[in-house]
Motif scaffolding. Structure first.
Motif, PDB file in Angstrom:
ATOM      1  N   SER A 248       0.824  -1.206   0.000  1.00 55.20           N
ATOM      2  CA  SER A 248       0.000   0.000   0.000  1.00 55.20           C
ATOM      3  C   SER A 248       0.858   1.256   0.000  1.00 55.20           C
ATOM      4  O   SER A 248       0.446   2.305  -0.502  1.00 55.20           O
ATOM      5  N   TYR A 249       2.044   1.144   0.560  1.00 54.30           N
ATOM      6  CA  TYR A 249       2.941   2.295   0.669  1.00 54.30           C
ATOM      7  C   TYR A 249       3.615   2.623  -0.659  1.00 54.30           C
ATOM      8  O   TYR A 249       3.978   3.766  -0.917  1.00 54.30           O
ATOM      9  N   ILE A 250       3.773   1.618  -1.525  1.00 53.65           N
ATOM     10  CA  ILE A 250       4.477   1.821  -2.797  1.00 53.65           C
ATOM     11  C   ILE A 250       3.540   2.486  -3.809  1.00 53.65           C
ATOM     12  O   ILE A 250       2.497   1.928  -4.153  1.00 53.65           O
TER      13      ILE A 250
ATOM     14  N   VAL B 184     -12.642  10.522  -5.566  1.00 51.74           N
ATOM     15  CA  VAL B 184     -12.583   9.258  -4.822  1.00 51.74           C
ATOM     16  C   VAL B 184     -13.069   9.567  -3.422  1.00 51.74           C
ATOM     17  O   VAL B 184     -12.523  10.436  -2.731  1.00 51.74           O
ATOM     18  N   ASN B 185     -14.114   8.866  -3.013  1.00 47.20           N
ATOM     19  CA  ASN B 185     -14.770   9.151  -1.746  1.00 47.20           C
ATOM     20  C   ASN B 185     -14.737   7.914  -0.847  1.00 47.20           C
ATOM     21  O   ASN B 185     -14.846   6.786  -1.315  1.00 47.20           O
ATOM     22  N   SER B 186     -14.589   8.132   0.465  1.00 51.37           N
ATOM     23  CA  SER B 186     -14.612   7.034   1.431  1.00 51.37           C
ATOM     24  C   SER B 186     -15.641   7.316   2.513  1.00 51.37           C
ATOM     25  O   SER B 186     -15.810   8.463   2.954  1.00 51.37           O
TER      26      SER B 186
ATOM     27  N   LYS C 159      -7.722   4.300   3.369  1.00 48.53           N
ATOM     28  CA  LYS C 159      -6.797   5.393   3.695  1.00 48.53           C
ATOM     29  C   LYS C 159      -5.539   5.361   2.846  1.00 48.53           C
ATOM     30  O   LYS C 159      -4.967   6.409   2.526  1.00 48.53           O
ATOM     31  N   ALA C 160      -5.108   4.181   2.458  1.00 46.47           N
ATOM     32  CA  ALA C 160      -3.916   4.079   1.611  1.00 46.47           C
ATOM     33  C   ALA C 160      -4.138   4.788   0.285  1.00 46.47           C
ATOM     34  O   ALA C 160      -3.214   5.435  -0.252  1.00 46.47           O
ATOM     35  N   ILE C 161      -5.334   4.672  -0.253  1.00 47.94           N
ATOM     36  CA  ILE C 161      -5.652   5.333  -1.527  1.00 47.94           C
ATOM     37  C   ILE C 161      -5.713   6.852  -1.347  1.00 47.94           C
ATOM     38  O   ILE C 161      -5.097   7.608  -2.083  1.00 47.94           O
TER      39      ILE C 161
ATOM     40  N   CYS D 251      -1.952   2.899  -5.237  1.00 48.23           N
ATOM     41  CA  CYS D 251      -1.024   2.001  -4.550  1.00 48.23           C
ATOM     42  C   CYS D 251      -0.668   0.844  -5.474  1.00 48.23           C
ATOM     43  O   CYS D 251      -1.445   0.478  -6.358  1.00 48.23           O
ATOM     44  N   LEU D 252       0.502   0.247  -5.237  1.00 49.01           N
ATOM     45  CA  LEU D 252       0.836  -0.957  -5.991  1.00 49.01           C
ATOM     46  C   LEU D 252      -0.237  -2.016  -5.761  1.00 49.01           C
ATOM     47  O   LEU D 252      -0.670  -2.694  -6.695  1.00 49.01           O
ATOM     48  N   TRP D 253      -0.679  -2.148  -4.522  1.00 54.28           N
ATOM     49  CA  TRP D 253      -1.815  -3.018  -4.135  1.00 54.28           C
ATOM     50  C   TRP D 253      -2.276  -2.586  -2.755  1.00 54.28           C
ATOM     51  O   TRP D 253      -1.460  -2.221  -1.913  1.00 54.28           O
TER      52      TRP D 253
END
Length: 226
Positions: free
Chosen positions: A34-36, A51-53, A219-221, A212-214
Motif C-alpha cells: 500500500s505504501y508503494i 474518490v470518496n470514502s 486510507k492508503a488510496i 497504490c501498488l496493491w
C-alpha cells in the motif's frame, strides 16, 4: 495421552501456527504494498472525478454526463427511490453482494457473511449513488484527468457490471441504503486479496492515476493525494 491424540494436537498446533503466519504476512504485505506508489506523474486534464470514502469503503464519483459518457442510459433515475433527475454526478463502488445487501451497518455483520466474502464464496454487486454536488474534504479527494484516461476509467467501470442478453446492466430491484442509490449485479468475486478498495485502486491504475501498488484499505488510496 494416546499417540492418536498427540497426533491430532500436533496437527492443530501446525494449523494455528500456519494461520498466524498467514495473518502476519497478509498484514505486512498490505502495509508495504500500500505504501508503494504507482503513476506518480499522472497527467492532469479537464475532467473532474472524485474518490470518496465512508470510512471503510471507497467509491469513484464521475460526471453523470459529458462528451465521453452519458451514464443515464444505464444507471436509471427510476431505479432509485428519489427518482431525482437533477443529479450531476454518479458514484460507483464494487463489493461482495451478500456483504453489500445484508450489512448496511457494521452492527448487522454476521460471521457467515464475512467468511463467504473473504474466501471467494459469494458473488459481487455494483453500488451506485446519484449526487447533485460533491464536496472535497479529508474523505473525498478531487482529481482532474484527461479525456483519454477518463475513457479508460469508464471502460473499467463498465466491465465491472454483469449484463443481460440485451446488453443491459442487471438491477437488483428494491434494494438500497437510501433515496439516491441502487444495486446491480457485478462481475468477479470479492476475496481477501481483492476487496472493494482494491477495486477502486485498480480503477485509478486503469485510468493512469496515482494509486497504490496493491491495497485493501481506503486510507492508503486517499493518502496518495495528500
Amino acid at each position: 495421552m494416546s499417540k492418536t491424540l498427540k497426533g491430532i494436537f500436533k496437527i492443530i498446533k501446525k494449523l494455528i501456527i500456519g494461520l498466524l503466519c498467514f495473518i502476519a504476512v497478509y498484514i505486512i504485505a498490505t502495509f508495504v504494498l500500500s505504501y508503494i506508489p504507482v503513476n506518480t506523474d499522472a497527467e492532469k486534464g479537464d475532467i473532474v472525478v472524485y474518490v470518496n470514502s465512508n470510512g471503510v469503503h471507497t467509491d469513484v464519483i464521475v460526471p453523470l454526463k459529458n462528451d465521453v459518457k452519458d451514464w443515464t442510459g444505464q444507471i436509471l433515475y427510476n431505479e432509485t427511490k428519489a427518482n431525482d433527475t437533477t443529479a450531476k454526478y454518479v458514484a460507483f463502488g464494487w463489493g461482495d453482494k451478500g456483504f453489500y445487501l445484508n450489512t448496511p451497518k457494521w452492527s448487522d455483520l454476521k460471521a457467515s457473511t464475512a467468511f463467504r466474502a473473504a474466501f471467494y464464496m459469494g458473488t459481487s454487486a455494483m453500488h451506485t449513488r446519484f449526487y447533485k454536488t460533491v464536496n472535497q474534504d479529508e474523505d473525498c479527494v478531487r482529481l482532474t484527468i484527461t479525456e483519454e484516461d477518463y475513457r479508460k476509467l469508464v471502460d473499467y467501470i463498465e466491465k465491472s457490471f454483469q449484463y443481460d442478453e440485451n446488453g443491459e446492466v442487471i438491477w437488483i430491484a428494491n434494494r438500497s441504503y437510501g433515496q439516491y442509490d441502487a444495486f446491480y449485479k457485478g462481475e468477479g468475486k470479492y476475496n481477501l486479496f481483492y476487496t472493494c478498495n482494491t477495486w477502486t485502486n485498480c480503477a485509478l491504475k486503469a485510468a493512469n492515476q496515482k494509486a497504490c501498488l496493491w491495497t485493501t484499505y481506503d486510507k492508503a488510496i486517499l493518502n496518495k493525494y495528500k
